[in-house]
Design a protein around this motif. Structure first.
Motif, PDB file in Angstrom:
ATOM      1  N   ILE A 209       0.863  -1.188   0.000  1.00  0.00           N
ATOM      2  CA  ILE A 209       0.000   0.000   0.000  1.00  0.00           C
ATOM      3  C   ILE A 209       0.894   1.231   0.000  1.00  0.00           C
ATOM      4  CG2 ILE A 209      -1.646   1.349   1.361  1.00  0.00           C
ATOM      5  CD1 ILE A 209      -2.776  -1.177   2.458  1.00  0.00           C
ATOM      6  N   VAL A 210       0.508   2.242  -0.774  1.00  0.00           N
ATOM      7  CA  VAL A 210       1.179   3.537  -0.776  1.00  0.00           C
ATOM      8  C   VAL A 210       0.187   4.550  -0.228  1.00  0.00           C
ATOM      9  CG1 VAL A 210       2.236   5.328  -2.187  1.00  0.00           C
ATOM     10  CG2 VAL A 210       2.567   2.927  -2.784  1.00  0.00           C
ATOM     11  N   TYR A 211       0.580   5.252   0.851  1.00  0.00           N
ATOM     12  CA  TYR A 211      -0.311   6.213   1.487  1.00  0.00           C
ATOM     13  C   TYR A 211      -0.113   7.601   0.914  1.00  0.00           C
ATOM     14  CZ  TYR A 211      -1.574   2.700   4.875  1.00  0.00           C
ATOM     15  OH  TYR A 211      -2.057   1.572   5.465  1.00  0.00           O
ATOM     16  N   GLY A 212      -1.204   8.358   0.907  1.00  0.00           N
ATOM     17  CA  GLY A 212      -1.186   9.737   0.412  1.00  0.00           C
ATOM     18  C   GLY A 212      -1.616  10.703   1.501  1.00  0.00           C
ATOM     19  N   MET A 213      -2.415  11.672   1.102  1.00  0.00           N
ATOM     20  CA  MET A 213      -2.845  12.757   1.967  1.00  0.00           C
ATOM     21  C   MET A 213      -3.788  12.265   3.075  1.00  0.00           C
ATOM     22  SD  MET A 213      -4.785  16.258   0.823  1.00  0.00           S
ATOM     23  CE  MET A 213      -6.348  15.488   0.466  1.00  0.00           C
ATOM     24  N   THR A 214      -3.671  12.884   4.234  1.00  0.00           N
ATOM     25  CA  THR A 214      -4.579  12.619   5.341  1.00  0.00           C
ATOM     26  C   THR A 214      -5.650  13.705   5.349  1.00  0.00           C
ATOM     27  OG1 THR A 214      -2.842  11.616   6.662  1.00  0.00           O
ATOM     28  CG2 THR A 214      -4.772  12.397   7.848  1.00  0.00           C
ATOM     29  N   LYS A 215      -6.923  13.304   5.426  1.00  0.00           N
ATOM     30  CA  LYS A 215      -8.038  14.244   5.482  1.00  0.00           C
ATOM     31  C   LYS A 215      -8.739  14.106   6.817  1.00  0.00           C
ATOM     32  CE  LYS A 215     -10.799  13.863   2.031  1.00  0.00           C
ATOM     33  NZ  LYS A 215     -11.598  13.653   0.832  1.00  0.00           N
ATOM     34  N   ILE A 216      -9.031  15.237   7.433  1.00  0.00           N
ATOM     35  CA  ILE A 216      -9.756  15.268   8.699  1.00  0.00           C
ATOM     36  C   ILE A 216     -10.986  16.135   8.497  1.00  0.00           C
ATOM     37  CG2 ILE A 216      -9.672  15.890  11.137  1.00  0.00           C
ATOM     38  CD1 ILE A 216      -6.548  15.642  10.816  1.00  0.00           C
ATOM     39  N   ASN A 217     -12.163  15.560   8.668  1.00  0.00           N
ATOM     40  CA  ASN A 217     -13.424  16.278   8.549  1.00  0.00           C
ATOM     41  C   ASN A 217     -14.233  16.038   9.804  1.00  0.00           C
ATOM     42  OD1 ASN A 217     -13.170  17.292   5.822  1.00  0.00           O
ATOM     43  ND2 ASN A 217     -13.326  15.167   5.195  1.00  0.00           N
ATOM     44  N   GLY A 218     -14.950  17.073  10.250  1.00  0.00           N
ATOM     45  CA  GLY A 218     -15.718  16.909  11.463  1.00  0.00           C
ATOM     46  C   GLY A 218     -16.844  17.896  11.599  1.00  0.00           C
ATOM     47  N   THR A 219     -17.537  17.790  12.734  1.00  0.00           N
ATOM     48  CA  THR A 219     -18.643  18.682  13.047  1.00  0.00           C
ATOM     49  C   THR A 219     -18.569  19.118  14.507  1.00  0.00           C
ATOM     50  OG1 THR A 219     -20.097  16.828  13.611  1.00  0.00           O
ATOM     51  CG2 THR A 219     -20.217  17.665  11.346  1.00  0.00           C
TER      52      THR A 219
ATOM     53  N   ASP B 274      -5.203  21.153  14.124  1.00  0.00           N
ATOM     54  CA  ASP B 274      -4.576  22.396  13.679  1.00  0.00           C
ATOM     55  C   ASP B 274      -5.130  22.857  12.339  1.00  0.00           C
ATOM     56  OD1 ASP B 274      -2.808  22.553  15.869  1.00  0.00           O
ATOM     57  OD2 ASP B 274      -1.442  21.143  14.913  1.00  0.00           O
ATOM     58  N   GLU B 275      -5.038  24.168  12.130  1.00  0.00           N
ATOM     59  CA  GLU B 275      -5.417  24.814  10.876  1.00  0.00           C
ATOM     60  C   GLU B 275      -6.804  24.370  10.403  1.00  0.00           C
ATOM     61  OE1 GLU B 275      -2.290  24.821   7.910  1.00  0.00           O
ATOM     62  OE2 GLU B 275      -0.796  24.679   9.504  1.00  0.00           O
ATOM     63  N   CYS B 276      -7.774  24.504  11.294  1.00  0.00           N
ATOM     64  CA  CYS B 276      -9.156  24.147  10.967  1.00  0.00           C
ATOM     65  C   CYS B 276      -9.799  25.261  10.138  1.00  0.00           C
ATOM     66  CB  CYS B 276      -9.971  23.946  12.242  1.00  0.00           C
ATOM     67  SG  CYS B 276      -9.390  22.592  13.281  1.00  0.00           S
ATOM     68  N   GLN B 277     -10.703  24.861   9.271  1.00  0.00           N
ATOM     69  CA  GLN B 277     -11.481  25.789   8.451  1.00  0.00           C
ATOM     70  C   GLN B 277     -12.937  25.362   8.515  1.00  0.00           C
ATOM     71  OE1 GLN B 277     -10.380  28.461   6.587  1.00  0.00           O
ATOM     72  NE2 GLN B 277      -8.310  28.163   7.320  1.00  0.00           N
ATOM     73  N   LEU B 278     -13.846  26.328   8.667  1.00  0.00           N
ATOM     74  CA  LEU B 278     -15.271  26.031   8.618  1.00  0.00           C
ATOM     75  C   LEU B 278     -15.736  26.028   7.176  1.00  0.00           C
ATOM     76  CD1 LEU B 278     -16.599  28.140  11.618  1.00  0.00           C
ATOM     77  CD2 LEU B 278     -16.457  25.659  11.465  1.00  0.00           C
ATOM     78  N   HIS B 279     -16.613  25.074   6.837  1.00  0.00           N
ATOM     79  CA  HIS B 279     -17.092  24.952   5.459  1.00  0.00           C
ATOM     80  C   HIS B 279     -18.589  25.160   5.332  1.00  0.00           C
ATOM     81  CE1 HIS B 279     -13.161  23.615   4.273  1.00  0.00           C
ATOM     82  NE2 HIS B 279     -13.180  22.733   5.250  1.00  0.00           N
ATOM     83  N   GLY B 280     -19.307  25.159   6.434  1.00  0.00           N
ATOM     84  CA  GLY B 280     -20.745  25.350   6.375  1.00  0.00           C
ATOM     85  C   GLY B 280     -21.375  25.092   7.720  1.00  0.00           C
ATOM     86  N   LYS B 281     -22.693  25.252   7.728  1.00  0.00           N
ATOM     87  CA  LYS B 281     -23.432  24.999   8.960  1.00  0.00           C
ATOM     88  C   LYS B 281     -24.835  24.558   8.598  1.00  0.00           C
ATOM     89  CE  LYS B 281     -25.238  29.639   9.702  1.00  0.00           C
ATOM     90  NZ  LYS B 281     -25.341  30.767  10.625  1.00  0.00           N
TER      91      LYS B 281
ATOM     92  N   VAL C 183     -32.620  25.929  19.584  1.00  0.00           N
ATOM     93  CA  VAL C 183     -31.883  25.882  18.331  1.00  0.00           C
ATOM     94  C   VAL C 183     -30.575  25.127  18.535  1.00  0.00           C
ATOM     95  CG1 VAL C 183     -30.620  27.300  16.660  1.00  0.00           C
ATOM     96  CG2 VAL C 183     -32.885  28.003  17.440  1.00  0.00           C
ATOM     97  N   GLU C 184     -30.250  24.282  17.575  1.00  0.00           N
ATOM     98  CA  GLU C 184     -28.928  23.655  17.520  1.00  0.00           C
ATOM     99  C   GLU C 184     -28.339  23.932  16.152  1.00  0.00           C
ATOM    100  OE1 GLU C 184     -28.855  20.010  20.664  1.00  0.00           O
ATOM    101  OE2 GLU C 184     -29.032  19.522  18.557  1.00  0.00           O
ATOM    102  N   VAL C 185     -27.080  24.337  16.154  1.00  0.00           N
ATOM    103  CA  VAL C 185     -26.370  24.611  14.913  1.00  0.00           C
ATOM    104  C   VAL C 185     -25.212  23.631  14.814  1.00  0.00           C
ATOM    105  CG1 VAL C 185     -25.104  26.329  13.575  1.00  0.00           C
ATOM    106  CG2 VAL C 185     -27.021  27.045  15.008  1.00  0.00           C
ATOM    107  N   ILE C 186     -25.089  23.010  13.665  1.00  0.00           N
ATOM    108  CA  ILE C 186     -23.983  22.080  13.421  1.00  0.00           C
ATOM    109  C   ILE C 186     -23.037  22.731  12.427  1.00  0.00           C
ATOM    110  CG2 ILE C 186     -23.319  19.809  12.573  1.00  0.00           C
ATOM    111  CD1 ILE C 186     -26.114  18.838  13.443  1.00  0.00           C
ATOM    112  N   TYR C 187     -21.804  22.963  12.860  1.00  0.00           N
ATOM    113  CA  TYR C 187     -20.772  23.575  12.016  1.00  0.00           C
ATOM    114  C   TYR C 187     -19.890  22.472  11.446  1.00  0.00           C
ATOM    115  CZ  TYR C 187     -22.115  27.823  14.496  1.00  0.00           C
ATOM    116  OH  TYR C 187     -22.836  28.882  15.019  1.00  0.00           O
ATOM    117  N   GLN C 188     -19.677  22.478  10.129  1.00  0.00           N
ATOM    118  CA  GLN C 188     -18.803  21.496   9.480  1.00  0.00           C
ATOM    119  C   GLN C 188     -17.411  22.109   9.312  1.00  0.00           C
ATOM    120  OE1 GLN C 188     -21.801  22.348   7.573  1.00  0.00           O
ATOM    121  NE2 GLN C 188     -22.942  20.819   8.712  1.00  0.00           N
ATOM    122  N   PHE C 189     -16.380  21.314   9.624  1.00  0.00           N
ATOM    123  CA  PHE C 189     -15.011  21.818   9.522  1.00  0.00           C
ATOM    124  C   PHE C 189     -14.100  20.758   8.947  1.00  0.00           C
ATOM    125  CE2 PHE C 189     -14.952  19.759  13.665  1.00  0.00           C
ATOM    126  CZ  PHE C 189     -13.705  19.155  13.718  1.00  0.00           C
ATOM    127  N   SER C 190     -12.927  21.214   8.504  1.00  0.00           N
ATOM    128  CA  SER C 190     -11.839  20.315   8.138  1.00  0.00           C
ATOM    129  C   SER C 190     -10.588  20.802   8.858  1.00  0.00           C
ATOM    130  CB  SER C 190     -11.609  20.290   6.623  1.00  0.00           C
ATOM    131  OG  SER C 190     -11.161  21.548   6.176  1.00  0.00           O
TER     132      SER C 190
END
Length: 128
Positions: free
Chosen positions: A47-57, A99-106, A116-123
Motif C-alpha cells: 500500500i502507498v499512502y497519500g494525503m490525510t483528510k480530517i473532517n468533522g462537526t 490544527d489549521e481548521c477551516q469552517l465549510h458550512g453549517k 436551536v442547535e447549529v452544526i458547524y462542518q469543519f476540516s
C-alpha cells in the motif's frame, strides 16, 4: 482493559477559549491510499499512502458568535480537546489538537419545544 474516556469532565477549546454551548464534537481521520499490485498476480503486495483528510462537526446549542465570525471571515482556527479518564492512580488526560481548521458550512435546526442547535462542518490540516 479499555480506557473509558468521559465527556462530562472534558473540555474543548477553540483558539484557546471554551466553546460555549458545545454539545458534541465529532471528526474522522482518513488516509488516502493506493494498492500496489504485482505483475502476474491478483493480490495486493503493498500500500502507498497519500494525503490525510480530517473532517468533522461541532454541534452547538443555540449558536456560537466566535464560530459565526470564523465562518464569515474564512479564518483558520485550532481545536484543543482535553479528555479526562480514570486510572488506578487517579485521573488521566488525553489531549487532541486539530490544527489549521477551516469552517465549510453549517446547518440549523429548531424543533418544537426545543432550542436551536447549529452544526458547524469543519476540516483540519492535522491531528496531534
Amino acid at each position: 482493559m479499555a480506557t473509558i474516556l468521559t465527556a462530562n469532565r472534558s473540555n474543548v477549546l477553540v483558539n484557546g477559549k471554551a466553546l460555549e454551548g458545545l454539545q458534541e464534537i465529532a471528526f474522522q481521520t482518513v488516509k488516502s491510499y493506493s494498492d500496489v499490485s504485482a505483475i502476474g498476480t491478483d493480490e495486493r503486495v503493498g500500500i502507498v499512502y497519500g494525503m490525510t483528510k480530517i473532517n468533522g462537526t461541532l454541534r452547538v446549542r443555540s449558536a456560537s458568535d466566535e464560530l459565526e465570525q470564523l465562518l464569515v471571515s474564512k479564518g483558520s482556527f485550532q481545536i484543543m480537546a482535553s479528555i479526562k479518564y480514570d486510572t488506578p492512580e487517579g485521573e488521566g488526560t488525553k489531549l487532541i489538537t486539530l490544527d489549521e481548521c477551516q469552517l465549510h458550512g453549517k446547518s440549523f435546526g429548531l424543533s418544537a419545544g426545543g432550542v436551536v442547535e447549529v452544526i458547524y462542518q469543519f476540516s483540519s490540516t492535522r491531528e496531534q
